[in-house]
Scaffold this motif. Structure first.
Motif, PDB file in Angstrom:
ATOM      1  N   THR A 112     -10.736  77.095 -21.921  1.00 52.01           N
ATOM      2  CA  THR A 112     -10.569  76.582 -23.140  1.00 52.01           C
ATOM      3  C   THR A 112     -11.107  74.916 -23.426  1.00 52.01           C
ATOM      4  OG1 THR A 112      -8.336  75.658 -22.610  1.00 52.01           O
ATOM      5  CG2 THR A 112      -8.460  77.793 -23.427  1.00 52.01           C
ATOM      6  N   ARG A 113     -11.251  74.666 -24.263  1.00 54.08           N
ATOM      7  CA  ARG A 113     -11.776  73.179 -24.387  1.00 54.08           C
ATOM      8  C   ARG A 113     -11.021  72.203 -23.577  1.00 54.08           C
ATOM      9  NH1 ARG A 113     -14.875  70.287 -28.438  1.00 54.08           N
ATOM     10  NH2 ARG A 113     -15.517  72.053 -29.178  1.00 54.08           N
ATOM     11  N   ARG A 114      -9.766  72.101 -23.566  1.00 53.11           N
ATOM     12  CA  ARG A 114      -8.914  71.319 -22.770  1.00 53.11           C
ATOM     13  C   ARG A 114      -9.109  71.146 -21.384  1.00 53.11           C
ATOM     14  NH1 ARG A 114      -2.978  71.469 -24.461  1.00 53.11           N
ATOM     15  NH2 ARG A 114      -3.544  73.634 -24.671  1.00 53.11           N
ATOM     16  N   ARG A 115      -9.250  72.640 -20.659  1.00 55.00           N
ATOM     17  CA  ARG A 115      -9.311  72.695 -19.335  1.00 55.00           C
ATOM     18  C   ARG A 115     -10.919  72.310 -18.789  1.00 55.00           C
ATOM     19  NH1 ARG A 115      -4.881  75.309 -17.061  1.00 55.00           N
ATOM     20  NH2 ARG A 115      -3.470  75.914 -18.656  1.00 55.00           N
ATOM     21  N   ARG A 116     -11.893  72.459 -19.714  1.00 52.77           N
ATOM     22  CA  ARG A 116     -13.278  71.910 -19.245  1.00 52.77           C
ATOM     23  C   ARG A 116     -13.272  70.679 -18.444  1.00 52.77           C
ATOM     24  NH1 ARG A 116     -16.242  73.685 -24.635  1.00 52.77           N
ATOM     25  NH2 ARG A 116     -15.116  75.774 -24.898  1.00 52.77           N
ATOM     26  N   GLY A 117     -13.776  70.525 -17.224  1.00 54.28           N
ATOM     27  CA  GLY A 117     -13.824  69.517 -16.293  1.00 54.28           C
ATOM     28  C   GLY A 117     -15.192  69.200 -16.131  1.00 54.28           C
ATOM     29  N   LEU A 118     -16.106  69.932 -16.426  1.00 52.96           N
ATOM     30  CA  LEU A 118     -17.495  69.411 -15.654  1.00 52.96           C
ATOM     31  C   LEU A 118     -17.999  68.231 -16.579  1.00 52.96           C
ATOM     32  CD1 LEU A 118     -19.312  72.820 -14.900  1.00 52.96           C
ATOM     33  CD2 LEU A 118     -18.348  71.204 -13.243  1.00 52.96           C
ATOM     34  N   ILE A 119     -17.905  68.268 -17.488  1.00 51.27           N
ATOM     35  CA  ILE A 119     -18.374  66.961 -18.485  1.00 51.27           C
ATOM     36  C   ILE A 119     -17.625  65.553 -18.144  1.00 51.27           C
ATOM     37  CG2 ILE A 119     -18.564  65.990 -20.747  1.00 51.27           C
ATOM     38  CD1 ILE A 119     -19.219  68.869 -21.665  1.00 51.27           C
ATOM     39  N   ARG A 120     -16.169  65.773 -17.955  1.00 52.75           N
ATOM     40  CA  ARG A 120     -15.633  64.376 -17.439  1.00 52.75           C
ATOM     41  C   ARG A 120     -16.040  64.154 -16.121  1.00 52.75           C
ATOM     42  NH1 ARG A 120     -11.479  67.449 -20.430  1.00 52.75           N
ATOM     43  NH2 ARG A 120     -10.819  68.461 -18.602  1.00 52.75           N
ATOM     44  N   LEU A 121     -16.168  65.185 -15.195  1.00 51.67           N
ATOM     45  CA  LEU A 121     -16.461  64.766 -14.049  1.00 51.67           C
ATOM     46  C   LEU A 121     -17.807  64.100 -13.890  1.00 51.67           C
ATOM     47  CD1 LEU A 121     -16.265  65.394 -10.801  1.00 51.67           C
ATOM     48  CD2 LEU A 121     -17.855  67.474 -10.958  1.00 51.67           C
ATOM     49  N   ARG A 122     -18.932  64.884 -14.768  1.00 50.96           N
ATOM     50  CA  ARG A 122     -20.220  63.953 -14.657  1.00 50.96           C
ATOM     51  C   ARG A 122     -20.121  62.571 -15.102  1.00 50.96           C
ATOM     52  NH1 ARG A 122     -24.039  63.169 -18.868  1.00 50.96           N
ATOM     53  NH2 ARG A 122     -22.618  64.542 -20.161  1.00 50.96           N
ATOM     54  N   LYS A 123     -19.411  62.373 -16.367  1.00 60.21           N
ATOM     55  CA  LYS A 123     -19.289  60.891 -17.039  1.00 60.21           C
ATOM     56  C   LYS A 123     -18.562  60.135 -15.897  1.00 60.21           C
ATOM     57  CE  LYS A 123     -19.283  62.262 -21.640  1.00 60.21           C
ATOM     58  NZ  LYS A 123     -18.652  62.352 -22.818  1.00 60.21           N
ATOM     59  N   GLY A 124     -17.464  60.505 -15.138  1.00 56.41           N
ATOM     60  CA  GLY A 124     -16.782  59.845 -14.157  1.00 56.41           C
ATOM     61  C   GLY A 124     -17.607  59.330 -12.921  1.00 56.41           C
ATOM     62  N   LEU A 125     -18.329  60.325 -12.679  1.00 56.20           N
ATOM     63  CA  LEU A 125     -19.250  59.955 -11.368  1.00 56.20           C
ATOM     64  C   LEU A 125     -20.381  59.069 -11.781  1.00 56.20           C
ATOM     65  CD1 LEU A 125     -20.085  63.598  -9.793  1.00 56.20           C
ATOM     66  CD2 LEU A 125     -18.889  61.612  -8.799  1.00 56.20           C
ATOM     67  N   ARG A 126     -20.687  59.071 -13.112  1.00 53.50           N
ATOM     68  CA  ARG A 126     -21.927  58.188 -13.541  1.00 53.50           C
ATOM     69  C   ARG A 126     -21.135  56.898 -13.837  1.00 53.50           C
ATOM     70  NH1 ARG A 126     -24.707  59.747 -19.016  1.00 53.50           N
ATOM     71  NH2 ARG A 126     -25.565  61.102 -17.942  1.00 53.50           N
ATOM     72  N   ARG A 127     -19.870  56.550 -14.285  1.00 57.37           N
ATOM     73  CA  ARG A 127     -19.083  55.281 -14.095  1.00 57.37           C
ATOM     74  C   ARG A 127     -19.003  54.873 -12.946  1.00 57.37           C
ATOM     75  NH1 ARG A 127     -14.452  57.130 -17.065  1.00 57.37           N
ATOM     76  NH2 ARG A 127     -15.485  58.543 -18.674  1.00 57.37           N
ATOM     77  N   TYR A 128     -18.812  55.698 -11.923  1.00 54.71           N
ATOM     78  CA  TYR A 128     -18.660  55.395 -10.439  1.00 54.71           C
ATOM     79  C   TYR A 128     -19.697  54.674  -9.881  1.00 54.71           C
ATOM     80  CZ  TYR A 128     -17.353  55.597  -5.379  1.00 54.71           C
ATOM     81  OH  TYR A 128     -17.031  55.232  -4.326  1.00 54.71           O
ATOM     82  N   ILE A 129     -20.854  55.618 -10.055  1.00 53.51           N
ATOM     83  CA  ILE A 129     -22.011  54.957  -9.686  1.00 53.51           C
ATOM     84  C   ILE A 129     -22.600  53.579 -10.230  1.00 53.51           C
ATOM     85  CG2 ILE A 129     -24.548  55.605  -9.264  1.00 53.51           C
ATOM     86  CD1 ILE A 129     -23.577  58.542  -8.971  1.00 53.51           C
ATOM     87  N   ARG A 130     -22.276  53.447 -11.436  1.00 56.70           N
ATOM     88  CA  ARG A 130     -22.672  52.160 -12.065  1.00 56.70           C
ATOM     89  C   ARG A 130     -21.914  50.908 -11.431  1.00 56.70           C
ATOM     90  NH1 ARG A 130     -22.985  54.109 -18.513  1.00 56.70           N
ATOM     91  NH2 ARG A 130     -25.019  55.298 -18.301  1.00 56.70           N
ATOM     92  N   LYS A 131     -20.693  51.359 -11.202  1.00 58.83           N
ATOM     93  CA  LYS A 131     -19.809  50.276 -10.758  1.00 58.83           C
ATOM     94  C   LYS A 131     -20.314  49.875  -9.343  1.00 58.83           C
ATOM     95  CE  LYS A 131     -15.272  50.939 -13.006  1.00 58.83           C
ATOM     96  NZ  LYS A 131     -14.052  51.569 -12.822  1.00 58.83           N
ATOM     97  N   LEU A 132     -20.945  50.789  -8.395  1.00 56.78           N
ATOM     98  CA  LEU A 132     -21.278  50.348  -7.123  1.00 56.78           C
ATOM     99  C   LEU A 132     -22.609  49.778  -7.059  1.00 56.78           C
ATOM    100  CD1 LEU A 132     -20.713  53.867  -5.400  1.00 56.78           C
ATOM    101  CD2 LEU A 132     -19.716  51.952  -4.974  1.00 56.78           C
ATOM    102  N   PHE A 133     -23.358  49.872  -8.049  1.00 58.23           N
ATOM    103  CA  PHE A 133     -24.640  49.386  -8.041  1.00 58.23           C
ATOM    104  C   PHE A 133     -24.816  48.079  -8.885  1.00 58.23           C
ATOM    105  CE2 PHE A 133     -26.119  53.377  -6.555  1.00 58.23           C
ATOM    106  CZ  PHE A 133     -26.609  53.127  -5.483  1.00 58.23           C
ATOM    107  N   ARG A 134     -23.617  47.479  -9.251  1.00 57.29           N
ATOM    108  CA  ARG A 134     -23.773  46.277 -10.212  1.00 57.29           C
ATOM    109  C   ARG A 134     -23.833  45.064  -9.327  1.00 57.29           C
ATOM    110  NH1 ARG A 134     -19.676  47.136 -15.369  1.00 57.29           N
ATOM    111  NH2 ARG A 134     -20.709  48.727 -16.317  1.00 57.29           N
TER     112      ARG A 134
END
Length: 134
Positions: A112-134
């Protein structure tokens, strides 16, 4: 005197034609073997059989005129299903985007829409990587 079109038609030797036919049959047999191997691997845990079957089908598709006609028919009937295979058969295929897209489609069908996690995972990884390289 021989006309120009007759020279063009006779330029291919019978030996090279036989080698092409032999190569085509060898590719088809190899593709069939890989498909059968994928079917044997499929019951094992993980997605191991599906990619192997896809590679075998691509070998068959490159060597069989009948398979090419069936592929074109499938492309008209179900373009969204055939598109990933078309992307993987390019000269320089992009494996990661194709598998990511298929994972998102599978997640959409299964969860279901609420249980989908891949998009949230990708966005979280993107934010984490941006913080590492600042």
């Amino acid at each position: 005197m021989i006309s120009a079109p007759a020279l063009v038609l006779s330029s291919a030797s019978p030996r090279s034609r036989k080698l092409r036919v032999l190569k085509r049959w060898a590719l088809m047999a190899g593709g069939l073997f890989v498909v059968l191997l994928g079917i044997l691997i499929a019951p094992l845990p993980g997605p191991g059989g599906v990619p192997v079957i896809a590679v075998g089908l691509m070998l068959i598709l490159k060597s069989s005129f009948w398979a090419k006609r069936q592929f074109i028919r499938a492309q008209y009937a179900r373009p969204k299903w055939v598109y990933p295979f078309r992307r993987l058969m390019r000269k320089k295929p992009e494996f990661a985007p194709v598998f990511w897209q298929q994972a998102l489609r599978a997640e959409k069908v299964i969860l279901t829409r609420r249980r989908r996690g891949l998009i949230r995972l990708r966005k979280g990884l993107r934010r984490y990587i941006r913080k590492l390289f600042r």
